[in-house]
Structure formats: C-alpha cells, structure tokens
Motif scaffolding. Structure first.
Motif, PDB file in Angstrom:
ATOM      1  N   ASP A 131      42.360   2.381 -10.275  1.00  0.00           N
ATOM      2  CA  ASP A 131      43.660   2.961  -9.927  1.00  0.00           C
ATOM      3  C   ASP A 131      43.757   4.448 -10.240  1.00  0.00           C
ATOM      4  OD1 ASP A 131      45.150   0.283  -9.471  1.00  0.00           O
ATOM      5  OD2 ASP A 131      44.227   0.035 -11.450  1.00  0.00           O
ATOM      6  N   ILE A 132      43.041   4.869 -11.276  1.00  0.00           N
ATOM      7  CA  ILE A 132      43.198   6.227 -11.802  1.00  0.00           C
ATOM      8  C   ILE A 132      41.827   6.872 -12.009  1.00  0.00           C
ATOM      9  CG2 ILE A 132      44.072   7.605 -13.755  1.00  0.00           C
ATOM     10  CD1 ILE A 132      45.971   5.218 -14.373  1.00  0.00           C
ATOM     11  N   ILE A 133      41.723   8.160 -11.672  1.00  0.00           N
ATOM     12  CA  ILE A 133      40.522   8.935 -11.989  1.00  0.00           C
ATOM     13  C   ILE A 133      40.909   9.939 -13.074  1.00  0.00           C
ATOM     14  CG2 ILE A 133      38.924  10.684 -11.148  1.00  0.00           C
ATOM     15  CD1 ILE A 133      39.148   9.598  -8.385  1.00  0.00           C
ATOM     16  N   LYS A 134      40.200   9.922 -14.193  1.00  0.00           N
ATOM     17  CA  LYS A 134      40.449  10.908 -15.248  1.00  0.00           C
ATOM     18  C   LYS A 134      39.411  12.019 -15.121  1.00  0.00           C
ATOM     19  CE  LYS A 134      42.269   9.871 -19.174  1.00  0.00           C
ATOM     20  NZ  LYS A 134      42.592   9.338 -20.540  1.00  0.00           N
ATOM     21  N   ILE A 135      39.860  13.195 -14.687  1.00  0.00           N
ATOM     22  CA  ILE A 135      38.955  14.329 -14.488  1.00  0.00           C
ATOM     23  C   ILE A 135      38.470  14.820 -15.848  1.00  0.00           C
ATOM     24  CG2 ILE A 135      38.716  16.649 -13.513  1.00  0.00           C
ATOM     25  CD1 ILE A 135      41.110  15.979 -11.676  1.00  0.00           C
ATOM     26  N   ASP A 136      37.170  14.854 -16.032  1.00  0.00           N
ATOM     27  CA  ASP A 136      36.616  15.190 -17.332  1.00  0.00           C
ATOM     28  C   ASP A 136      36.982  16.609 -17.760  1.00  0.00           C
ATOM     29  OD1 ASP A 136      34.810  14.250 -19.526  1.00  0.00           O
ATOM     30  OD2 ASP A 136      33.819  16.127 -19.002  1.00  0.00           O
ATOM     31  N   LYS A 137      37.142  16.753 -19.077  1.00  0.00           N
ATOM     32  CA  LYS A 137      37.482  18.043 -19.676  1.00  0.00           C
ATOM     33  C   LYS A 137      36.510  19.162 -19.272  1.00  0.00           C
ATOM     34  CE  LYS A 137      38.358  20.108 -24.216  1.00  0.00           C
ATOM     35  NZ  LYS A 137      37.427  21.226 -24.041  1.00  0.00           N
ATOM     36  N   SER A 138      35.238  18.814 -19.038  1.00  0.00           N
ATOM     37  CA  SER A 138      34.266  19.856 -18.716  1.00  0.00           C
ATOM     38  C   SER A 138      34.636  20.580 -17.411  1.00  0.00           C
ATOM     39  CB  SER A 138      32.857  19.259 -18.626  1.00  0.00           C
ATOM     40  OG  SER A 138      32.810  18.229 -17.665  1.00  0.00           O
TER      41      SER A 138
END
Ligand code: C2E
Ligand code: CA
Ligand code: CA
Ligand code: CA
Length: 278
Positions: free
Chosen positions: A199-206
């Motif tokens: 449901d969700i994509i968490k865009i990495d901090k990098s």
C-alpha cells in the motif's frame, strides 16, 4: 586467522573462540533484557507534508540498558536477527505498539484515524505463526486491522517464494496495510510491486538527503513518487531534516513524511501532545 596455504579455518582458533564466547554472552544478555523488560518502544510521528498533520506513528525499539543507558536498534537488531531472538522481540514490539495505539484511541477520540506502523524483519516473516501473531496482537488490543501497517524491506519482498506470496496474502486478508521500507536501496527489480499487495512506499533517507540540493536525487525521488502514483500506492519520505527537503518533496508530489524536522522518535508520553493537538 586462516590456516597456512588453504582457505579453511583452523579447528581451534583462539580468536574465533573468543568471538563465539562474546556472541554467546551478547545473546544471553539480549534474552535476559527481554525477560526483564529492558526494551522500550519509541514512536516517531508520520505527517501529511502539506499540512504537517500527524497521520501515524512508527514504532522503533530501544534497549534501555541498566548500565549503558538507551541503546539504538542498529546496535542489537543484527544480533537479534542472527540468533533468532528477533522473533520474540518483534512479537513483543508488535503487541506493545498495538496496545499503545488502543490507549491513544481511547484517550484521544480525534486520533482514531491515526495508524501504527511496525517494522518486520525477514527472519520474523519466515517464522511460523507470524500471521497468527499479528491477528492475536490486533485482537488483544482491540484495534481495527486497518490501523496497523507492517513495514517490510525490499530484500524480503524480492524473495519471491510461495511462502512469501501466501504470507502477504494472509496479512492482507486480516486487513492490515503493507509498506515497503527503505525503498530504492534494494535491487531495482520492481516486479514485486505489481505482484505483492503493498500500500505504501517509504522513500529511503538516502534519496531524501540530497533532494533539495542534488538534481539527481530530486529526479530519483520524483521517479519514485510517480511510480507510486502510477501503481496507486501512497508515498512517504523518511529522514526529512529540513524545510527545503520537505517542500521539495511536497512539490514532487510526495504525500507523507517523517523525520527530525517534524519530530524525533520518543517515548509514548512525549507523543501525546501531538495527539491532543490534532
Ligand atoms: P528504519 O525502519 O528505516 O527507521 C528509520 C530510522 O531513521 C530510525 O532509526 C529513525 O530514528 C531514524 N530517523 C528518522 N528520522 C530521521 C531524520 O530526520 N534523520 C536521521 N538521521 N534519522 C532519522 P532507529 O530508530 O535507530 O532504527 C534503525 C533501524 O532499526 C530501523 O530503520 C529498522 O530497520 C530497525 N528497527 C527499529 N525498530 C525495529 C523493530 O521493532 N523491529 C525490527 N525488525 N527492526 C527495527
Ligand atoms: Ca521502518
Ligand atoms: Ca526506513
Ligand atoms: Ca533503515
């Protein structure tokens, strides 16, 4: 040290023996910490970027060591994973997080749409009984399944096995939401996004780090946001530390964010001001 001329390890290597002893000692310490209640769950707010309104919280475990003070997960999660202790520890985090959400829902009626996000390691995912554990934690706390999100890593989702497909389907059938954590840092095969019910994509901090200063990072973040939109997935950027990053991500179409700019992970009571103020 390697035995001369070969690539085999000597049967008795005092240095390796010492390592094994140290590891056994650490494992024992971790087990005792769990038995003695030395772990605590911190919570980090997740906000809607356009309004900075709190929409959810991520549960992040800490070890409140009697002598060494509060220790972050990077210092003990790898060992917990290697020894399998992540399974009971992860179950404990899940139970705590669900119960905490239930308490907040009871205390702050305006917070009933706030969700709880819990990290799942690959090892936990493979362990038998995961789906039952999740169902039990939801039932014991009395929260709606739809208010629980489980964060999975790309590497876990890449393991395209029948067991993975079945476990994800069973979790979805419970009604929980699934997020891909650290998106973009794994292998770049994207097929799993279509195949698995996330449901969700968490865009990495990098990617977030350079989003306001590097054209390449901005293009990558934008590509991820567009991918999410195309696949009807929500996008959340993690590790936002500046207003420049936040407004750039919002301009790129990213809906949600998390990071020190908004709030650091903190003990449950410290989050309560934010819940009350919604
Ligand atoms: P993660 O899931 O990617 O969690 C985000 C990490 O980034 C957290 O570190 C959080 O404190 C940190 N962070 C958030 N905003 C910012 C920011 O603006 N700047 C910076 N520099 N850092 C930020 P934390 O709490 O040390 O956790 C590290 C990792 O440990 C997590 O990464 C997750 O992979 C793992 N972890 C934490 N709790 C659990 C758990 O209960 N179970 C499992 N399996 N893993 C966990
Ligand atoms: Ca996470
Ligand atoms: Ca992450
Ligand atoms: Ca991470």
């Amino acid at each position: 040290a390697k035995a001369a001329g070969g690539n085999r390890y000597a049967i008795f290597d005092p240095a390796m023996h010492a390592d094994l002893l140290a590891e056994a000692q650490q494992r024992y310490e971790l087990e005792r910490a769990l038995a003695e209640g030395q772990f605590v769950v911190y919570y980090q707010p997740i906000v809607e970027l356009s309004s900075t309104r709190l929409v959810g919280v991520e549960a992040l475990v800490r070890w409140d060591h009697p002598e060494r003070g509060v220790i972050g997960p990077d210092a003990f999660i790898p060992l917990a994973e290697a020894t399998g202790l992540i399974v009971p520890l992860g179950r404990w985090v899940l139970e705590q997080a669900c119960r905490q959400l239930a308490r907040w829902r009871a205390a702050y009626p305006s917070a009933t749409d706030v969700y709880m996000s819990v990290n799942l390691s690959a090892r936990q995912f493979q362990a038998p009984g995961l789906v039952e554990d999740v169902a039990a934690a939801i039932a014991a706390a009395g929260i709606p399944a739809g208010r629980l999100t489980l964060e999975l890593t790309e590497t876990l989702l890449m393991r395209d096995t029948v067991a993975t497909v079945e476990a994800l389907a069973a979790l979805k059938a419970l009604g929980v939401k699934l997020a891909v954590d650290d998106f973009g840092t794994g292998y770049s095969a994207l097929g799993y996004l279509r195949q698995f019910p996330v449901d969700i994509i968490k865009i990495d901090k990098s990617f977030v780090d350079g989003v306001a200063t590097s054209h390449e990072d901005a293009v990558l973040a934008q590509t991820i946001v567009q991918l999410g939109r195309t696949l009807n997935l929500q996008t959340l950027a993690e590790g936002i530390e500046s207003t420049d990053q936040s407004s750039q991500l919002e301009a790129l179409g990213c809906t949600y964010g998390q990071g020190y700019l908004f709030a650091r992970p903190a003990a449950a009571q410290q989050i309560e001001g934010l819940l009350r103020g919604r």
